[in-house]
Design a protein around this motif. Sequence first.
Motif, mmCIF file in Angstrom:
data_model
loop_
_atom_site.group_PDB
_atom_site.id
_atom_site.type_symbol
_atom_site.label_atom_id
_atom_site.label_comp_id
_atom_site.label_asym_id
_atom_site.label_seq_id
_atom_site.Cartn_x
_atom_site.Cartn_y
_atom_site.Cartn_z
ATOM 1 N N LEU A 153 0.832 -1.164 -0.167
ATOM 2 C CA LEU A 153 0.132 -0.026 -0.080
ATOM 3 C C LEU A 153 0.764 1.223 0.149
ATOM 4 O O LEU A 153 0.344 2.286 -0.648
ATOM 5 C CB LEU A 153 -0.949 -0.147 1.091
ATOM 6 N N ARG A 154 1.965 1.313 0.851
ATOM 7 C CA ARG A 154 2.901 2.454 0.872
ATOM 8 C C ARG A 154 3.445 2.920 -0.656
ATOM 9 O O ARG A 154 3.488 3.909 -0.984
ATOM 10 C CB ARG A 154 4.221 2.307 1.701
ATOM 11 N N ILE A 188 0.279 4.564 -2.503
ATOM 12 C CA ILE A 188 0.254 5.849 -2.083
ATOM 13 C C ILE A 188 1.362 6.777 -2.594
ATOM 14 O O ILE A 188 0.992 8.163 -2.717
ATOM 15 C CB ILE A 188 -0.032 6.062 -0.561
ATOM 16 N N ALA A 234 -7.507 2.021 9.188
ATOM 17 C CA ALA A 234 -7.078 1.599 7.910
ATOM 18 C C ALA A 234 -7.094 3.040 7.392
ATOM 19 O O ALA A 234 -6.124 3.455 6.489
ATOM 20 C CB ALA A 234 -7.854 0.622 7.142
ATOM 21 N N SER A 235 -8.133 3.710 7.104
ATOM 22 C CA SER A 235 -8.295 5.159 6.901
ATOM 23 C C SER A 235 -7.411 5.946 7.259
ATOM 24 O O SER A 235 -6.901 6.712 6.555
ATOM 25 C CB SER A 235 -9.725 5.629 6.874
ATOM 26 N N HIS A 238 -4.450 5.273 8.646
ATOM 27 C CA HIS A 238 -3.154 4.973 8.317
ATOM 28 C C HIS A 238 -2.831 5.454 6.652
ATOM 29 O O HIS A 238 -1.800 5.995 6.049
ATOM 30 C CB HIS A 238 -3.358 3.279 8.487
ATOM 31 N N ILE A 239 -3.833 5.382 5.894
ATOM 32 C CA ILE A 239 -3.680 5.553 4.306
ATOM 33 C C ILE A 239 -3.590 6.965 4.370
ATOM 34 O O ILE A 239 -2.438 7.680 3.629
ATOM 35 C CB ILE A 239 -5.044 5.338 3.556
ATOM 36 N N LEU A 267 -0.020 7.874 5.527
ATOM 37 C CA LEU A 267 0.935 7.566 4.578
ATOM 38 C C LEU A 267 0.831 8.688 3.429
ATOM 39 O O LEU A 267 2.220 8.912 2.951
ATOM 40 C CB LEU A 267 0.624 6.252 3.869
ATOM 41 N N ALA A 268 -0.176 9.170 2.971
ATOM 42 C CA ALA A 268 -0.404 10.139 2.157
ATOM 43 C C ALA A 268 0.377 11.400 2.462
ATOM 44 O O ALA A 268 1.005 12.186 1.897
ATOM 45 C CB ALA A 268 -1.856 10.176 1.776
#
Length: 525
Positions: free
Chosen positions: A429-430, A433, A511-512, A514-515, A518-519
Amino acid sequence: MTMTSEFRHTSWGPEEPALSVRQVLTLERVLAGEPEVVAGADGLDRAVRWVHVAEAADVGVMLTGGEMVLTTGVLLAGDEAKQAAYIQSLHRAEAAAVVLGLGRAFPTPPEVMRRAAERCGLPLVVLHRPFPFAELTEEVQSRLVRAKFAAVSLSEAVRTSLTALITSGAPLQRLLDEVAQHSGCPVVLTNLAHRVLATAGERSAVDDVLRDWERIARQAGGSEGDGWVRAELGGRGERWGRLLLCGYRGDSATGRLLADRAAEALVLHRMLGGASGRTWEEQSAHGLLTDLASGTVPARHLLPRARAAGLPVNRRTFVPLVVPGAEPERLDRVLRTLGLTGLVAELADGATAVLLSLARDQDAEALTGRLAARLRTPELPDAVVAAADPRTCWDDVPAGLREARHVADAVAGAALDRPAVVRLRDVHLRGLIRLLRDDPQVQSFAERELDGLLCGGEGELLDVLRTYLATGRNKSRTAQLHHVSRPALYRRLEAIQARLGIDLDDFEQAASVHIALLAHDAQQG
């Protein structure tokens, strides 16, 4: 372009401009005398440095070499021994040619002089019509003076322009471009191992040179010819490079003068350290890897350049790598220790790119692992190598370099305990992003999700949230990494949930966030 198989060392002192014997014989005033080459035709390309009118039988003692001697032979008529000795004297003095005006002394070409000139390779030219020697000397001397003036003017123009570039801090490539502009031919800079460090000139002409570079490099110790001019680069008692003008179309003396002026400027540029602070070898690797990664130049067009730079490219496996925070010098040492061949260059963001060139039977994954293991030391325990999948086709190398760059970008700021080698399949996922970080909607999403922490300047809470999510919501590990007790960590997590209005025990909400985090980190990075 005509390529010679030989080179000759260029002296450091400027040489006098010269005309060849052949060129002198094509002058209108000479043609009026109906010249005929009766001996030594193979020497017509000898340089004529001066024209000398002399009737003395022992004229050779008055010459210094390169003269075209004009004579009527009046003192030689009737004495064959003198005629033979005359030619031998000119040969020993390294005269360029002898021109004999036919007339009362010799109504026809003298056979003794012809045979003697043929034996020693001295061009013997006879004039069938009466000809004022003064006109010929005037014509040739004026042309030589004009050529010398033009060469000196060019030399000073080159010196002035290159000095101005050095003073302004121009990079090496800018200096070579200036030399190529003045010379009108490809310019190649090499080290003593004949590895190409930089080139300049019209791209198609440079590519023609580089395609044949292996042959040229093998033969680079002989003499010059066909417009190939070489100047040695060095200082403080040692040589460390060469500059070549490849196919210079002007006269050879002017070409050597131009090469010498350029060499002087390059030596000064290197001694001053250049504009970038990188060595020429580092600049060469940086330019090639940058051009490969950018895709602005098709990979196939860069293949001759890579081969000339010493990178094996035939039937090889290419492994593109990016090592964040590593010094190029250290990576060079590691490659040499492991016996690996590759290019190393520092990128703009402080990371270092490496392009390994391996034999097809070598294990690319194992060797990349050994390289990464060598980089991890007590001082740098978390050094990581971002690796792209190996490529067996040169045309796929640019995509591989971009992939390795993406992996290195994605792994930046990731949690501790990362593997020594990270590949695209490891960034998950990283990595996605990082690719989307510049999208306005992603930026808006990150700001909206993290607003409660961002607007309040809660940097400490943001760091705790980052560690908590990166460790898979492991409270014990998070408390340990932040050097706080479990109760203190609980209070921080409660504060985070209150400010963001979320429940971190809810997987979807965690999770939201976390995303979004990351962004945010990707955008900040």
